[in-house]
Design an enzyme around this catalytic site. Structure first.
Site, PDB file in Angstrom:
ATOM      1  N   LYS A  66      60.662 -28.058  74.455  1.00  0.00           N
ATOM      2  CA  LYS A  66      59.879 -28.878  75.005  1.00  0.00           C
ATOM      3  C   LYS A  66      59.503 -28.601  76.420  1.00  0.00           C
ATOM      4  O   LYS A  66      60.369 -28.641  77.346  1.00  0.00           O
ATOM      5  CB  LYS A  66      60.149 -30.363  74.805  1.00  0.00           C
ATOM      6  CG  LYS A  66      60.277 -30.886  73.542  1.00  0.00           C
ATOM      7  CD  LYS A  66      60.387 -32.420  73.430  1.00  0.00           C
ATOM      8  CE  LYS A  66      60.211 -32.851  72.208  1.00  0.00           C
ATOM      9  NZ  LYS A  66      60.570 -34.530  71.995  1.00  0.00           N
ATOM     10  N   GLY A 108      50.634 -33.979  74.809  1.00  0.00           N
ATOM     11  CA  GLY A 108      49.626 -33.693  73.839  1.00  0.00           C
ATOM     12  C   GLY A 108      50.108 -32.530  72.722  1.00  0.00           C
ATOM     13  O   GLY A 108      49.225 -31.897  72.275  1.00  0.00           O
ATOM     14  N   LYS A 161      67.786 -31.857  70.446  1.00  0.00           N
ATOM     15  CA  LYS A 161      68.035 -31.764  68.705  1.00  0.00           C
ATOM     16  C   LYS A 161      66.778 -32.120  67.973  1.00  0.00           C
ATOM     17  O   LYS A 161      66.214 -33.266  68.599  1.00  0.00           O
ATOM     18  CB  LYS A 161      69.179 -32.738  68.430  1.00  0.00           C
ATOM     19  CG  LYS A 161      69.581 -32.650  67.040  1.00  0.00           C
ATOM     20  CD  LYS A 161      70.291 -31.368  66.632  1.00  0.00           C
ATOM     21  CE  LYS A 161      70.610 -31.742  65.140  1.00  0.00           C
ATOM     22  NZ  LYS A 161      71.252 -30.201  64.764  1.00  0.00           N
ATOM     23  N   PHE A 162      66.266 -31.619  67.265  1.00  0.00           N
ATOM     24  CA  PHE A 162      65.299 -31.758  66.349  1.00  0.00           C
ATOM     25  C   PHE A 162      65.846 -32.915  65.244  1.00  0.00           C
ATOM     26  O   PHE A 162      66.524 -32.411  64.547  1.00  0.00           O
ATOM     27  CB  PHE A 162      64.714 -30.525  65.836  1.00  0.00           C
ATOM     28  CG  PHE A 162      63.394 -30.815  64.861  1.00  0.00           C
ATOM     29  CD1 PHE A 162      62.228 -31.265  65.702  1.00  0.00           C
ATOM     30  CD2 PHE A 162      63.251 -30.771  63.432  1.00  0.00           C
ATOM     31  CE1 PHE A 162      61.072 -31.352  64.786  1.00  0.00           C
ATOM     32  CE2 PHE A 162      62.446 -31.019  62.935  1.00  0.00           C
ATOM     33  CZ  PHE A 162      61.000 -31.261  63.463  1.00  0.00           C
ATOM     34  N   ILE A 163      65.026 -33.862  65.271  1.00  0.00           N
ATOM     35  CA  ILE A 163      65.430 -35.083  64.380  1.00  0.00           C
ATOM     36  C   ILE A 163      64.447 -34.758  63.217  1.00  0.00           C
ATOM     37  O   ILE A 163      63.326 -34.520  63.186  1.00  0.00           O
ATOM     38  CB  ILE A 163      65.034 -36.475  64.750  1.00  0.00           C
ATOM     39  CG1 ILE A 163      65.798 -36.572  66.227  1.00  0.00           C
ATOM     40  CG2 ILE A 163      65.472 -37.530  63.878  1.00  0.00           C
ATOM     41  CD1 ILE A 163      67.417 -36.388  66.130  1.00  0.00           C
ATOM     42  N   HIS A 194      57.408 -41.316  64.906  1.00  0.00           N
ATOM     43  CA  HIS A 194      57.167 -41.391  66.373  1.00  0.00           C
ATOM     44  C   HIS A 194      56.684 -42.861  66.626  1.00  0.00           C
ATOM     45  O   HIS A 194      55.451 -43.189  66.168  1.00  0.00           O
ATOM     46  CB  HIS A 194      55.967 -40.470  66.700  1.00  0.00           C
ATOM     47  CG  HIS A 194      55.618 -40.360  68.005  1.00  0.00           C
ATOM     48  ND1 HIS A 194      55.308 -38.983  68.643  1.00  0.00           N
ATOM     49  CD2 HIS A 194      55.474 -41.087  68.810  1.00  0.00           C
ATOM     50  CE1 HIS A 194      55.043 -39.091  69.770  1.00  0.00           C
ATOM     51  NE2 HIS A 194      55.286 -40.493  70.022  1.00  0.00           N
ATOM     52  N   LYS A 240      48.780 -36.522  67.956  1.00  0.00           N
ATOM     53  CA  LYS A 240      48.358 -37.699  66.848  1.00  0.00           C
ATOM     54  C   LYS A 240      47.007 -37.807  66.341  1.00  0.00           C
ATOM     55  O   LYS A 240      46.060 -37.199  67.085  1.00  0.00           O
ATOM     56  CB  LYS A 240      48.630 -38.930  67.771  1.00  0.00           C
ATOM     57  CG  LYS A 240      50.005 -38.948  68.590  1.00  0.00           C
ATOM     58  CD  LYS A 240      49.813 -40.086  69.692  1.00  0.00           C
ATOM     59  CE  LYS A 240      51.329 -40.240  70.333  1.00  0.00           C
ATOM     60  NZ  LYS A 240      51.327 -40.988  71.499  1.00  0.00           N
ATOM     61  N   ASN A 255      54.898 -42.006  79.032  1.00  0.00           N
ATOM     62  CA  ASN A 255      53.520 -41.634  79.460  1.00  0.00           C
ATOM     63  C   ASN A 255      53.100 -42.659  80.250  1.00  0.00           C
ATOM     64  O   ASN A 255      52.605 -43.764  80.318  1.00  0.00           O
ATOM     65  CB  ASN A 255      52.668 -41.685  78.278  1.00  0.00           C
ATOM     66  CG  ASN A 255      52.712 -40.526  77.151  1.00  0.00           C
ATOM     67  OD1 ASN A 255      53.034 -39.296  77.677  1.00  0.00           O
ATOM     68  ND2 ASN A 255      52.943 -40.828  75.953  1.00  0.00           N
ATOM     69  N   ARG A 294      50.144 -43.750  81.912  1.00  0.00           N
ATOM     70  CA  ARG A 294      48.887 -43.872  81.955  1.00  0.00           C
ATOM     71  C   ARG A 294      48.726 -44.689  80.925  1.00  0.00           C
ATOM     72  O   ARG A 294      49.366 -44.909  79.987  1.00  0.00           O
ATOM     73  CB  ARG A 294      48.068 -42.467  81.900  1.00  0.00           C
ATOM     74  CG  ARG A 294      48.744 -41.674  80.524  1.00  0.00           C
ATOM     75  CD  ARG A 294      48.104 -40.525  80.311  1.00  0.00           C
ATOM     76  NE  ARG A 294      48.911 -39.358  79.543  1.00  0.00           N
ATOM     77  CZ  ARG A 294      48.887 -39.710  78.182  1.00  0.00           C
ATOM     78  NH1 ARG A 294      48.278 -40.513  77.653  1.00  0.00           N
ATOM     79  NH2 ARG A 294      49.578 -38.774  77.410  1.00  0.00           N
TER      80      ARG A 294
END
Length: 458
Positions: free
Chosen positions: A158, A164, A201-203, A208, A237, A293, A295
């Site tokens: 990441k 985004g 780690k990827f869950i 989300h 999203k 985030n 904002r």
């Protein structure tokens, strides 16, 4: 009250801010690129100033031009919307140094949450669980491989900056890790001007879920409940709803736990104004901090619909120094709300952007339907910016009514001349698993992968 606010953004969020300002009797100044000369936000604002050519790097990302416009128009404050400079601590600092109020968190709070690696450390300090991962930025391939070996595959690479879904890659072995590491860095540099990445780690089958927070300048911080944002394509999203069906159907105790965790993180960061704390939740009900985030979020309308709170107005009032006139016990939730992001994309061609001229346009309406958009018949969608052209929101007394209302509204929504995501969202609303609230962030990939031939392109 502020007398005049400059909106340092475009599209539907600029329109949304102008509407809030008009209700507060505040004059507005729009800035626009040459590509947006015919945009609705330019027509709606009291004043409008061109700040450059079409590319955002020559217009909406130019701090010097935005500040110059603000000084020429003699504004009291700047609202950055979302995207562009909205999470840029330097921009907030420049506004403050020019005696222009930045409608958002302070530059200090933004710096405390400047990148996702720093945010992870702050979450740990607040006692909030985070996914296993690297200790900060991963500088080399060797560091990436060592981290993956320590925490085990699959992993997620990441970007520490931005959002985004850009600068993100999943890896399931050493080969895909090395490829993803370099791809994520390149994409992050191009999108955010910062190539640094970290690994966590990827869950598997993650949900989300994010919490809306509000904080004033006197240390009062509350949350306004959760939004489930698990329906995504390419980590971006597409459909959001509140309350989360996962929490409502399986883990009702999570709402209180995650809400408290979101507020703790905001308290440690001394956060002010509106923000969102994002989490992932696994199938066993364990939750982990993702990021903050700093904002207003694209999906803020669904929170407004179930709480009755105008988040953009509150942003402005907090920036003026007004205290929050509500406590956590004053926040009440009523009904269910769903939002579909309407993008000018071809969902049957890997979501290829489809800019162009809108020929026919008919907006849905009726009870419980809200549409935040900036397009109209004859409008030309430029190829230079994000492909989102509107947000369709429906609200009902319960989830079933909100979904039925959304299906009806999508059927009414007519846009010709460009391809949109409406056919895919219509199919999602009819899917039995989605209707039952059984889905994760893998939903769209599985739907398109398993039923691509059954979805009819329109």
């Amino acid at each position: 009250m502020f007398e005049k606010i400059l909106i340092a953004n475009r599209g539907e969020i600029a329109v949304r801010i102008i509407r809030a300002c008009k209700e507060l009797n505040v004059r507005t100044v729009a800035v626009y690129s040459e590509a947006d000369v015919n945009s609705i936000h330019v027509q709606m604002a009291d004043e409008a100033i061109c700040i450059g050519k079409a590319p955002s790097s020559e217009s909406y990302l130019r701090i010097d031009r935005i500040i110059s416009a603000a000084e020429i128009a003699d504004v009291d404050a700047i609202h950055p919307g979302y995207g562009f400079l909205s999470e840029n601590a330097h921009f907030a600092d420049v506004c403050e140094s020019c005696n222009i109020r930045f409608i958002g968190p302070s530059s200090r709070a933004m710096s405390a949450l400047e990148d996702k690696a720093v945010s992870r450390a702050l979450a740990k300090k607040a006692g909030v669980p985070t996914p296993p991962g690297s200790d900060g930025v991963v500088q080399t391939e060797a560091d990436a491989l060592a981290t993956a070996k320590r925490i085990g595959y699959p992993v997620m690479i990441k970007a520490i900056a931005g959002g985004g879904g850009r600068g993100m890659r999943a890896a399931h072995n050493d080969i895909s890790l090395i490829k993803g590491y370099h791809t994520a860095r390149t994409e992050a540099e191009k999108s955010f001007g910062n190539s640094e990445v970290y690994i966590e780690k990827f869950i598997l089958n993650p949900h989300h879920i994010e919490f809306q927070i509000l904080g004033d300048n006197r240390g009062n911080i509350i949350h306004l409940g959760e939004r489930d944002c698990s329906i995504q394509r390419r980590n971006q999203k597409l459909i959001e709803e509140t309350p989360s069906p996962l929490i409502e159907n399986k883990y009702k105790d999570l709402r209180k736990k995650m809400g408290k965790a979101a507020v703790r993180i905001a308290e440690v960061a001394q956060y002010t104004n509106a923000g969102t704390v994002e989490f992932i939740v696994d199938d066993d009900g364990n939750f982990y901090f993702l990021e903050v985030n700093k904002r207003i979020q694209v999906e803020h309308p669904i929170t407004e619909e179930v709480t009755g709170v105008d988040l953009v107005k509150l942003q402005i009032m907090i920036a003026m120094g007004e205290p929050l006139r509500m406590s956590q016990s004053d926040v009440h939730f009523k009904g269910h709300a769903v939002e579909c992001r309407i993008n000018a994309e071809d969902p049957f061609d890997d979501f290829r952007p489809c800019p162009g001229r809108v020929e026919m346009y008919y907006a849905p309406g009726g009870k419980g339907v809200r549409l935040d958009s900036h397009i109209y018949a004859g409008y030309t969608i430029p190829p230079n910016y994000d492909s989102m052209i509107g947000k369709l929101i429906t609200v009902g007394k319960d989830r079933r009514e909100a979904l039925d209302r959304m299906s009806r509204a999508l059927g009414e929504y007519m846009i010709t001349g460009v391809k949109t995501t409406i056919p895919l969202e219509t199919a999602i609303l009819q899917d039995p698993n989605f209707r039952r609230g059984v889905y994760s962030t893998n939903f769209i990939a599985e739907l398109l992968g398993g039923a691509r031939g059954g979805l009819i392109e329109e």
